[in-house]
Scaffold this active site. Sequence first.
Site, mmCIF file in Angstrom:
data_model
loop_
_atom_site.group_PDB
_atom_site.id
_atom_site.type_symbol
_atom_site.label_atom_id
_atom_site.label_comp_id
_atom_site.label_asym_id
_atom_site.label_seq_id
_atom_site.Cartn_x
_atom_site.Cartn_y
_atom_site.Cartn_z
ATOM 1 N N ARG A 204 25.005 33.241 4.998
ATOM 2 C CA ARG A 204 23.883 33.513 5.885
ATOM 3 C C ARG A 204 23.722 35.018 6.113
ATOM 4 O O ARG A 204 24.612 35.807 5.853
ATOM 5 C CB ARG A 204 24.100 32.819 7.235
ATOM 6 C CG ARG A 204 23.970 31.292 7.213
ATOM 7 C CD ARG A 204 22.557 30.813 6.926
ATOM 8 N NE ARG A 204 21.553 31.543 7.676
ATOM 9 C CZ ARG A 204 21.313 31.368 8.977
ATOM 10 N NH1 ARG A 204 21.988 30.483 9.649
ATOM 11 N NH2 ARG A 204 20.369 32.063 9.578
ATOM 12 N N GLY A 205 22.554 35.385 6.641
ATOM 13 C CA GLY A 205 22.289 36.774 6.992
ATOM 14 C C GLY A 205 21.104 37.330 6.237
ATOM 15 O O GLY A 205 20.630 36.749 5.258
ATOM 16 N N GLN B 182 20.435 42.785 3.698
ATOM 17 C CA GLN B 182 21.464 43.812 3.813
ATOM 18 C C GLN B 182 22.830 43.204 4.153
ATOM 19 O O GLN B 182 23.869 43.632 3.628
ATOM 20 C CB GLN B 182 21.067 44.832 4.896
ATOM 21 C CG GLN B 182 19.910 45.724 4.511
ATOM 22 C CD GLN B 182 18.548 45.039 4.602
ATOM 23 O OE1 GLN B 182 18.439 43.913 5.112
ATOM 24 N NE2 GLN B 182 17.519 45.708 4.135
ATOM 25 N N THR B 183 22.826 42.196 5.032
ATOM 26 C CA THR B 183 24.085 41.540 5.409
ATOM 27 C C THR B 183 24.719 40.851 4.218
ATOM 28 O O THR B 183 25.936 40.938 3.997
ATOM 29 C CB THR B 183 23.829 40.522 6.530
ATOM 30 O OG1 THR B 183 23.316 41.206 7.680
ATOM 31 C CG2 THR B 183 25.106 39.789 6.912
ATOM 32 N N ARG B 184 23.904 40.174 3.421
ATOM 33 C CA ARG B 184 24.451 39.461 2.267
ATOM 34 C C ARG B 184 24.988 40.434 1.209
ATOM 35 O O ARG B 184 26.017 40.178 0.583
ATOM 36 C CB ARG B 184 23.390 38.523 1.678
ATOM 37 C CG ARG B 184 23.211 37.264 2.517
ATOM 38 C CD ARG B 184 22.243 36.306 1.898
ATOM 39 N NE ARG B 184 20.949 36.350 2.564
ATOM 40 C CZ ARG B 184 19.942 35.545 2.267
ATOM 41 N NH1 ARG B 184 20.064 34.649 1.303
ATOM 42 N NH2 ARG B 184 18.802 35.633 2.913
ATOM 43 N N SER C 190 14.198 41.632 11.156
ATOM 44 C CA SER C 190 14.949 42.094 9.989
ATOM 45 C C SER C 190 14.155 43.149 9.224
ATOM 46 O O SER C 190 12.925 43.206 9.312
ATOM 47 C CB SER C 190 15.249 40.912 9.061
ATOM 48 O OG SER C 190 14.071 40.487 8.395
ATOM 49 N N LEU D 84 19.864 25.385 0.031
ATOM 50 C CA LEU D 84 20.312 24.192 -0.674
ATOM 51 C C LEU D 84 19.694 24.112 -2.067
ATOM 52 O O LEU D 84 20.327 23.601 -2.996
ATOM 53 C CB LEU D 84 19.957 22.936 0.131
ATOM 54 C CG LEU D 84 20.728 22.739 1.442
ATOM 55 C CD1 LEU D 84 20.399 21.374 2.034
ATOM 56 C CD2 LEU D 84 22.226 22.869 1.239
ATOM 57 N N ARG D 85 18.471 24.610 -2.229
ATOM 58 C CA ARG D 85 17.850 24.627 -3.561
ATOM 59 C C ARG D 85 18.646 25.506 -4.504
ATOM 60 O O ARG D 85 18.991 25.093 -5.628
ATOM 61 C CB ARG D 85 16.405 25.146 -3.452
ATOM 62 C CG ARG D 85 15.726 25.372 -4.826
ATOM 63 C CD ARG D 85 14.394 26.097 -4.659
ATOM 64 N NE ARG D 85 14.561 27.399 -4.047
ATOM 65 C CZ ARG D 85 14.818 28.530 -4.699
ATOM 66 N NH1 ARG D 85 14.959 28.510 -6.011
ATOM 67 N NH2 ARG D 85 14.940 29.675 -4.060
ATOM 68 N N ARG D 86 18.975 26.710 -4.071
ATOM 69 C CA ARG D 86 19.744 27.614 -4.922
ATOM 70 C C ARG D 86 21.134 27.056 -5.199
ATOM 71 O O ARG D 86 21.649 27.161 -6.318
ATOM 72 C CB ARG D 86 19.829 28.997 -4.269
ATOM 73 C CG ARG D 86 18.501 29.749 -4.292
ATOM 74 C CD ARG D 86 18.564 31.025 -3.488
ATOM 75 N NE ARG D 86 17.295 31.746 -3.542
ATOM 76 C CZ ARG D 86 16.843 32.551 -2.582
ATOM 77 N NH1 ARG D 86 17.562 32.740 -1.486
ATOM 78 N NH2 ARG D 86 15.682 33.168 -2.713
ATOM 79 N N LYS E 48 7.759 30.718 2.555
ATOM 80 C CA LYS E 48 8.789 29.703 2.274
ATOM 81 C C LYS E 48 9.562 29.308 3.522
ATOM 82 O O LYS E 48 10.273 28.295 3.505
ATOM 83 C CB LYS E 48 9.733 30.179 1.174
ATOM 84 C CG LYS E 48 10.637 31.333 1.518
ATOM 85 C CD LYS E 48 11.474 31.729 0.309
ATOM 86 C CE LYS E 48 12.380 32.912 0.591
ATOM 87 N NZ LYS E 48 13.423 32.609 1.587
ATOM 88 N N ASP E 49 9.444 30.082 4.609
ATOM 89 C CA ASP E 49 10.119 29.739 5.863
ATOM 90 C C ASP E 49 9.286 28.839 6.763
ATOM 91 O O ASP E 49 9.777 28.393 7.808
ATOM 92 C CB ASP E 49 10.450 31.019 6.647
ATOM 93 C CG ASP E 49 11.520 31.858 5.978
ATOM 94 O OD1 ASP E 49 12.300 31.300 5.186
ATOM 95 O OD2 ASP E 49 11.568 33.072 6.243
ATOM 96 N N CYS F 203 14.559 22.671 5.130
ATOM 97 C CA CYS F 203 15.760 23.346 4.616
ATOM 98 C C CYS F 203 16.874 22.365 4.316
ATOM 99 O O CYS F 203 17.905 22.741 3.770
ATOM 100 C CB CYS F 203 16.254 24.372 5.646
ATOM 101 S SG CYS F 203 15.274 25.881 5.695
#
Length: 309
Positions: free
Chosen positions: A151-152, A155-157, A13, A132-134, A85-86, A244
């Site tokens: 998801r994405g 740029q996709t979002r 990405s 899920l946190r957000r 965070k991932d 997640c």
Amino acid sequence: MQTTVLRIGTRASPLAMAQAHEARARLMAAHGLSEDAFAIEAISTSGDRIQDRPLSEAGGKGLFTKELEEALLDGRIDFAVHSSKDMPTALPSGLALSAFLPREDPRDAFVGEAARTIANLPHGATVGSSSLRRQALLLRMRPDLNVIMFRGNVQTRLRKLRDGVADGTILALAGLKRLGSQDVATEILPLDLFPPAPGQGAICIESRIGDSRLDEMLSAINDAPTAQALACERAFLAALDGSCRMPIAGRATIDGGHLDFDGTILSPDGRQSHEISASGPVAEAAAIGSASGEKLRRDAGTGFFDGWN
């Protein structure tokens, strides 16, 4: 003299590539190397390919790291650059997090189409997020919102937002800054109202254990305060068996030799939450995080976690 090309693994990405470029630039500056000393290898991950369902259903955080770690273990790359965070709290045998770059702004940003702030969204407005946190924090603020899976990559979002799929979305401010896109944010969310994910804003580097030459190179760009803060936050996650699948927030800050930590766990609907604050010497960062997670688990009781999975 550096003669061997170092192979940097990253997701494909634009944000992941920007993070790999930042790691390369810091190594170039620290060791007087040219770009020719590095090769950036873009690797497609399961998390990038699976777009039709939440990560919580597809397998969790490891979907963004599995293929990169396989490339590390079989020697196709020398180190991998990740968003902290991932990262799952348990790493494959033979791998370790060997460096952390200086942390960017850990706050979240709201990008609104129907309104510039979450408070001003129309009743029942649709907000998209894959976290899920957000989602839980949004519902805690505005139980009337229709929160959908989104998801994405960044740029996709943003494209989905322009196409009217949702009235707004939440993105990490750090990622927007690294892409030079912070101007799309219509509201910067305060840390006390919208606490960040553990590791948010921090880039980490994963490598094979025992590569002393590479360890020495990476140590030159390791930011000690970020590493100490992340030791606390990742221990907090580990104590909660965090992934997640769980709405968890946590942030440690370092001031000299002192560490302050704030952690939050929420029910997926945002109606229940438990919070903790702790502090102590940075030498005890991991212990502070672990004890905080264990205390929240006791305080919440077993029933609280039934909805997490």
